[in-house]
Motif scaffolding. Structure first.
Motif, PDB file in Angstrom:
ATOM      1  N   GLN A 197       7.881  -8.859  -0.657  1.00  0.00           N
ATOM      2  CA  GLN A 197       7.379  -7.746  -1.460  1.00  0.00           C
ATOM      3  C   GLN A 197       6.021  -7.253  -0.988  1.00  0.00           C
ATOM      4  O   GLN A 197       5.752  -6.047  -0.989  1.00  0.00           O
ATOM      5  N   ARG A 198       5.158  -8.155  -0.570  1.00  0.00           N
ATOM      6  CA  ARG A 198       3.810  -7.740  -0.169  1.00  0.00           C
ATOM      7  C   ARG A 198       3.801  -6.961   1.136  1.00  0.00           C
ATOM      8  O   ARG A 198       2.813  -6.308   1.462  1.00  0.00           O
ATOM      9  N   TYR A 199       4.900  -7.034   1.916  1.00  0.00           N
ATOM     10  CA  TYR A 199       5.004  -6.270   3.159  1.00  0.00           C
ATOM     11  C   TYR A 199       5.865  -5.020   3.012  1.00  0.00           C
ATOM     12  O   TYR A 199       6.052  -4.291   3.986  1.00  0.00           O
ATOM     13  N   ASP A 200       6.381  -4.792   1.835  1.00  0.00           N
ATOM     14  CA  ASP A 200       7.269  -3.652   1.609  1.00  0.00           C
ATOM     15  C   ASP A 200       6.450  -2.460   1.121  1.00  0.00           C
ATOM     16  O   ASP A 200       5.843  -2.501   0.039  1.00  0.00           O
ATOM     17  N   PRO A 201       6.377  -1.353   1.895  1.00  0.00           N
ATOM     18  CA  PRO A 201       5.594  -0.179   1.458  1.00  0.00           C
ATOM     19  C   PRO A 201       6.093   0.406   0.143  1.00  0.00           C
ATOM     20  O   PRO A 201       5.310   1.030  -0.587  1.00  0.00           O
ATOM     21  N   GLN A 202       7.364   0.230  -0.170  1.00  0.00           N
ATOM     22  CA  GLN A 202       7.893   0.788  -1.399  1.00  0.00           C
ATOM     23  C   GLN A 202       7.255   0.147  -2.635  1.00  0.00           C
ATOM     24  O   GLN A 202       7.195   0.754  -3.706  1.00  0.00           O
ATOM     25  N   TYR A 203       6.768  -1.079  -2.486  1.00  0.00           N
ATOM     26  CA  TYR A 203       6.125  -1.775  -3.604  1.00  0.00           C
ATOM     27  C   TYR A 203       4.786  -1.128  -3.953  1.00  0.00           C
ATOM     28  O   TYR A 203       4.384  -1.090  -5.117  1.00  0.00           O
ATOM     29  N   TYR A 204       4.090  -0.581  -2.957  1.00  0.00           N
ATOM     30  CA  TYR A 204       2.774   0.008  -3.178  1.00  0.00           C
ATOM     31  C   TYR A 204       2.865   1.486  -3.541  1.00  0.00           C
ATOM     32  O   TYR A 204       2.088   1.978  -4.358  1.00  0.00           O
ATOM     33  N   PHE A 205       3.805   2.197  -2.935  1.00  0.00           N
ATOM     34  CA  PHE A 205       3.899   3.641  -3.162  1.00  0.00           C
ATOM     35  C   PHE A 205       4.935   4.003  -4.230  1.00  0.00           C
ATOM     36  O   PHE A 205       5.012   5.150  -4.647  1.00  0.00           O
ATOM     37  N   ASN A 206       5.755   3.036  -4.613  1.00  0.00           N
ATOM     38  CA  ASN A 206       6.769   3.248  -5.661  1.00  0.00           C
ATOM     39  C   ASN A 206       7.739   4.373  -5.318  1.00  0.00           C
ATOM     40  O   ASN A 206       8.222   5.089  -6.197  1.00  0.00           O
TER      41      ASN A 206
END
Length: 225
Positions: A52-61
């Motif tokens: 999760q911490r490497y997934d851009p979708q987690y930060y930009f939603n």
């Protein structure tokens, strides 16, 4: 007598314009569709395994197409880099030794590895030439892709009479992913100047898209002085 040019009706002009637009838009639309389909397929396989911490979708939603494909390319490149040093080779050798002990897995692994090494080998001549062979009967010609010279037991059994045998792949139209592997005498193959990519276009189009061919003019022989 001067010929009067035939007048095209409004319906005819609209039809011609539509067909021209279709020729322009259809390849572009199909290419875009295939590209995004492949990206979505790669993302569906890789994205669930990204932390999760490497997934851009987690930060930009938001869903970012191609994230999984990009991560897969980076991961494969890193594995290839590590596999070239001593520690990486040791790990790969250990993993292969484990697979070699599994009865069914080792057969699949050996086959897949041999195919990939043959296709990706830098000095390989696989499918770099096209040719014609008489098939299915004399006077009828089929397009084939040259795989290389016959090797191993096949070469020992077929080259006994001194005739060099060549492995060729003959795919059907319009799907070139299936076909027949045949061993043909080298003298029976008519080599072509077209590239495999041009041969694939000719095959998929059913002969409608033929590559341009410029015959090589023979070099004039000067008479002796």
């Amino acid at each position: 007598m001067t010929e009067i040019p035939e007048r095209i009706s409004l319906a005819g002009r609209l039809r011609n314009n539509f067909l021209t637009g279709l020729i322009i838009c259809a390849p572009l639309a199909i290419t875009i569709w295939l590209t995004f389909t492949f990206i979505d397929w790669a993302d569906s396989w890789v994205t669930p395994y990204i932390p999760q911490r490497y997934d851009p979708q987690y930060y930009f939603n938001i869903t970012i197409p191609g994230t999984g494909l990009l991560m897969a390319l980076v991961f494969i490149t890193i594995i290839g880099f590590l596999g070239k040093n001593l520690i990486g080779r040791s790990i790969v050798s250990f993993g292969e030794s484990v697979l070699q002990r599994m009865p069914l897995i080792r057969t699949i692994y050996r086959s897949v590895k041999q195919i990939l090494e043959t296709v990706l080998k830098e000095q390989s001549t696989s499918f770099k030439k096209c040719g014609l062979i008489e098939f299915p009967s004399p006077g009828m010609w089929a397009l084939v892709f040259i795989s290389g010279d016959a090797q191993g037991e096949v070469a020992a059994k077929l080259n006994s009479d001194g005739e060099e045998m060549v492995a060729v792949f003959m795919p059907p139209t319009p799907v070139p992913t299936a076909g027949f592997l045949m061993f043909v005498p080298k003298s029976k193959i008519v080599m072509l100047a077209m590239t495999p990519e041009e041969g694939a276009k000719l095959l998929i189009s059913g002969g409608l898209i033929a590559p341009q061919y410029k015959p090589v003019a023979p070099i004039p022989v000067l008479p002796p002085a």
